[in-house]
Write an enzyme that holds these catalytic residues in place. Structure first.
Site, PDB file in Angstrom:
ATOM      1  N   GLY A 125      -9.860 -29.361  16.863  1.00 24.17           N
ATOM      2  CA  GLY A 125      -9.914 -30.805  15.822  1.00 24.17           C
ATOM      3  C   GLY A 125     -10.956 -31.631  15.142  1.00 24.17           C
ATOM      4  N   SER A 143     -10.010  -3.012 -18.176  1.00 24.75           N
ATOM      5  CA  SER A 143     -10.332  -2.965 -16.939  1.00 24.75           C
ATOM      6  C   SER A 143     -11.402  -2.678 -16.333  1.00 24.75           C
ATOM      7  CB  SER A 143      -9.630  -0.773 -16.379  1.00 24.75           C
ATOM      8  OG  SER A 143     -10.509  -0.272 -16.877  1.00 24.75           O
TER       9      SER A 143
END
Length: 631
Positions: free
Chosen positions: A26, A542
Site C-alpha cells: 500500500g 562506440s
C-alpha cells in the site's frame, strides 16, 4: 506450571499445516508493519523477552504514545525505525491453529516499488492497506496492478486506522466502492474488504465489537480459509529446471533441482529440453533415501536410464507434454532501475536456472496504472510497466507466465533482467508467448563455410574495432591500416561511422538508445563480412563497453581485436576537425560523447594507441605488425 513443550511433536504438527505466503502493501504510513506486528501478537508468536524488548523499543522509537508500537517487530533497519517507514522487504513467519504463514512486509514509497515486486514474486495473497482517511491512492492502484500482473489471485482490502474515523461505516463503504471499480477494470475477482485498526487489533485476530455493522471475517479468519493453488499445481505436467549436475564419483550422475510443477515417478518417460532428447527416470534420490514419487515443491536428484546430455539450465519435463522452446517473445516488463531501459542493449536474462543474453526492443506501449491507458513510449523508466518484444541469443525453455488454474508459471515464465556491467537487477518480466517469426525462421545450412571463404583469400578473418573520442584520429589511422594491408595483398573492408550513417543507419539519431542500435547493426554487418573471410576495420566512437562486448561475443574467440585510440578530451577538443565540440559546448548538439554523454574507455583493449606520443603513420605500422603477429 505449564507442561513442557514437546518440540519434536510441535515441529511435526507445523510440518503438516498448509503454508500461505502473502504480502502487505500500500502507500506510505498506511500501517502495514503495525498490522503484521499485531498479527504476530494475536497469534502468540512473541516470546516474553521479545515483548519486553518491544516495550522498551516502543518507548525510544515508537509512535503510538504510551502503548506498544507493533511496527517495531517488523521494521528491522535502523533507518526505518528513525523515519517510521519501511524500506526493505521484511519476512516473518507465524502460525495459527490451522495454517502457517510467511508474510512479506513491503515498502510503500514509490522508489521502492522494486522491493514490493520482490516480495510479491512468491506470494499467494496480497493484503492491500488503505488509510481510512485518505482512500484509494495511486500507490494502491499500482500495487494492485503489479500483484495481479505477477499472478496473485487473492486480495484483501484492509481499510486501516478505522479508529481515527470513529469506525464510520460510510467511510469504509466509500473506499470499498471506489476500489471495486478499479478491481473490476483490471480483472481482480477474488477480494474482500475488511475494516481494521492495528492499534486496537480490531478485526485482525478477532472480529471487533466496534464494527457491529461489519459481518465479514477478521483478517486472520480469512487467511485461514482462503483457497490455495497447490492442488491445481500438482495436476500440471512435470517441470523441473536443472540447478546442477550431481557427480560425487564416477559411478553416479544425477540432475538436481526443485520440481516446479507436476510430479515425477520412477520409470516415467521424460524429455530434456531444449535438446528434446527423451529417456526414462531410473531413480529419485533424496537425502532421506530414494522415492517412488516426488511432487511439486520437493528438491530431488534424478538419474536417467540412458546417457542423455543434460546440464544446468536444461529442463526435465513430461515426455508427452513438454514446454515450448523459442528465442523471441512478447513480454510484460516492470522496469526497476533508475537508469532508463536501453532498447538494443544486451542484458542478462535469468529465467529459472537459464541465463542468456537478451535484447529488448522499443516498447509497444507503456501502461498507465491509474487510467490503464496504453501510452506511446520509446523506453521504460523507473517503475514503468510496458509491453515489449525480447530476443535472446539462444533458445530458452519457457511457458507463458499466466495460467487459468493454479499458480503462475514463475519458474519458466517469470524472468529478471540484469545489467551486464553492474550486475544490478534492472527489471522483472512475465513472458506472454513466442513470436510466430521465431518459429518460422530457421538457420539455412550453407555448403561454403567461413573457413572456405578465408582459405580462398589466404588469410584469417578479423574485426579491428577502432574506438575513441571524436577527433581522436580513429578514421585516419584505420584508413592507413587498410592501405598497408591492401599493399600486402590482404582482403579488407573499412566501415566508417560517418559513412554508415549515410546509408544503413541513416534512420538513427544520437540518443543513447540510437547509439546502441547503431553499434548493434554495425556489429552484425562486421560479423557477416568476417564470415566472408575479410579483415574488417570499423571506426566508430562506440562509447559503451556493453555494446563493444556484445560485438566481441558475435565472433569466434580471437577474431575481435579492440583498438583503443587514446586521446584526452582536451586534445580531441583542441583538434575538433569538424567543429562538433564547439557546437556541443554551445548546446547546439545534444548527447555528444565527452560533453553531455559519457565515453567508457576499454578496460583491456588488445591494442592501445597513445596519439600524444605516436603519429598516425607510427600507429598504423604498429597495428599492422600486431595484427600479422596474431594471424
Amino acid at each position: 506450571m505449564n507442561a513442557p513443550v514437546d518440540i519434536n511433536a510441535w515441529l511435526a504438527e507445523q510440518e503438516r499445516k498448509e503454508l500461505l505466503r502473502f504480502i502487505t502493501c500500500g502507500s506510505v504510513d498506511d500501517g502495514k508493519s503495525t498490522l503484521i506486528g499485531r498479527l504476530l501478537y494475536d497469534t502468540k508468536q512473541i516470546f516474553d523477552d521479545q515483548l519486553s524488548a518491544l516495550e522498551a523499543d516502543s518507548k525510544r522509537h515508537g509512535t503510538q504514545g504510551e502503548g506498544i508500537d507493533f511496527a517495531l517487530l517488523v521494521d528491522g533497519l535502523s533507518a526505518e525505525r528513525e523515519q517510521g517507514i519501511t524500506i526493505d522487504v521484511a519476512y516473518r513467519f507465524f502460525a495459527s491453529d490451522k495454517r502457517k504463514f510467511i508474510v512479506a512486509d513491503t515498502p510503500g514509497h514509490e522508489q521502492y516499488t522494486r522491493n514490493m515486486v520482490t516480495g510479491a514474486s512468491t506470494a499467494d495473497l496480497a493484503v492491500l492497506l488503505v488509510d481510512s482517511r485518505k482512500g484509494v491512492l495511486t500507490q494502491t492502484r499500482r500495487h494492485s496492478y503489479l500483484a495481479k500482473l505477477i499472478g496473485i489471485r487473492h486480495f484483501v482490502l484492509a481499510v486501516t486506522k478505522m479508529d481515527l474515523v470513529d469506525f464510520d461505516q460510510a467511510a469504509f463503504d466509500a473506499i470499498v466502492a471506489d476500489y471495486r471499480t478499479f478491481a473490476d477494470e483490471i480483472g481482480i475477482r477474488d477480494w474482500v474488504g475488511i475494516p481494521v485498526s492495528g492499534l486496537g487489533g480490531d478485526n485482525i485476530g478477532e472480529r471487533s465489537v466496534r464494527t457491529p455493522w461489519y459481518d465479514g471475517p477478521s483478517l486472520l479468519e480469512h487467511l485461514n480459509i482462503v483457497p490455495l493453488d497447490a492442488a491445481a499445481d500438482a495436476e500440471k505436467p512435470l517441470r523441473m529446471p536443472v540447478q546442477w549436475v550431481n557427480r560425487p564419483n564416477l559411478s553416479f550422475r544425477g540432475f538436481t533441482g526443485q520440481i516446479a510443477s507436476g510430479s515425477v515417478t520412477r520409470s516415467q518417460d521424460i524429455r530434456v529440453l531444449p535438446s528434446g532428447r527423451t529417456t526414462r527416470i531410473e531413480r529419485i534420490v533424496t537425502a532421506d533415501g530414494d522415492l517412488e514419487t516426488a511432487v511439486a515443491g520437493q528438491s530431488v536428484t534424478l538419474t536417467f536410464s540412458h546417457e542423455v546430455d543434460c546440464s544446468r539450465g536444461d529442463v526435465i519435463a513430461a515426455a508427452d507434454s513438454p514446454p515450448e522452446v523459442a528465442d523471441q517473445f512478447e513480454a510484460t516488463i516492470v522496469w526497476m532501475d533508475e537508469h532508463e531501459m536501453l532498447p538494443g542493449r544486451g542484458y542478462w536474462l535469468k529465467l529459472g536456472t537459464q541465463m542468456v543474453t537478451a535484447t529488448v526492443h522499443h516498447p509497444k506501449y507503456e501502461i498507465n496504472v491509474n487510467t490503464l491507458e496504453h501510452l506511446a513510449a520509446k523506453t521504460l523508466e523507473l517503475n514503468s510497466i510496458g509491453i515489449a518484444e525480447i530476443a535472446t541469443d539462444r533458445e530458452v525453455v519457457f511457458e507463458p507466465y499466466a495460467v487459468e488454474r493454479g499458480s503462475p508459471n514463475r519458474a519458466l515464465g517469470g524472468f529478471i533482467l540484469i545489467d551486464k556491467l553492474t550486475n544490478a537487477t534492472v527489471a522483472a518480466g512475465m513472458l506472454h508467448f513466442a513470436l510466430r517469426r521465431a518459429m518460422n525462421i530457421h538457420r539455412q545450412p550453407l555448403e561454403v563455410s567461413r573457413e572456405t571463404h578465408a582459405g580462398l583469400k589466404g588469410q584469417k578473418p578479423a574485426v579491428l574495432w577502432f574506438t575513441g573520442l571524436s577527433g581522436s584520429g580513429k578514421s585516419t589511422i584505420a584508413n592507413l591500416v587498410e592501405k598497408r594491408l591492401a599493399a600486402r595483398g590482404r582482403h579488407t573492408f573499412l566501415l566508417d561511422g560517418d559513412n554508415v550513417r549515410h546509408g544503413l543507419n541513416r534512420d538513427l539519431g544520437f540518443t543513447e538508445a540510437d547509439r546502441i542500435e547503431n553499434i548493434r547493426r554495425v556489429g552484425e554487418v562486421a560479423r557477416l563480412m568476417a564470415d566472408a573471410g575479410l579483415i574488417v576495420l570499423t571506426a566508430f566512437i562506440s562509447p559503451f563497453r556493453a555494446e563493444r562486448e556484445m560485438v566481441r561475443k558475435m565472433l569466434p574467440e580471437g577474431e575481435f581485436i579492440e583498438v583503443f585510440v587514446d586521446t584526452p578530451l582536451a586534445e580531441a577538443e583542441k583538434r575538433d576537425p569538424k567543429g562538433l565540440y564547439a557546437k556541443a559546448r554551445l548546446g547546439e548538439i545534444k548527447n555528444f560523447t565527452g560533453i553531455d554523454s559519457p565515453y567508457e574507455a576499454p578496460d583491456d583493449a588488445e591494442i592501445v594507441i597513445d596519439t600524444l606520443t605516436m603519429s598516425a603513420d607510427e600507429a598504423a605500422d604498429r597495428i599492422v605488425e600486431e595484427l600479422l603477429k596474431r594471424r
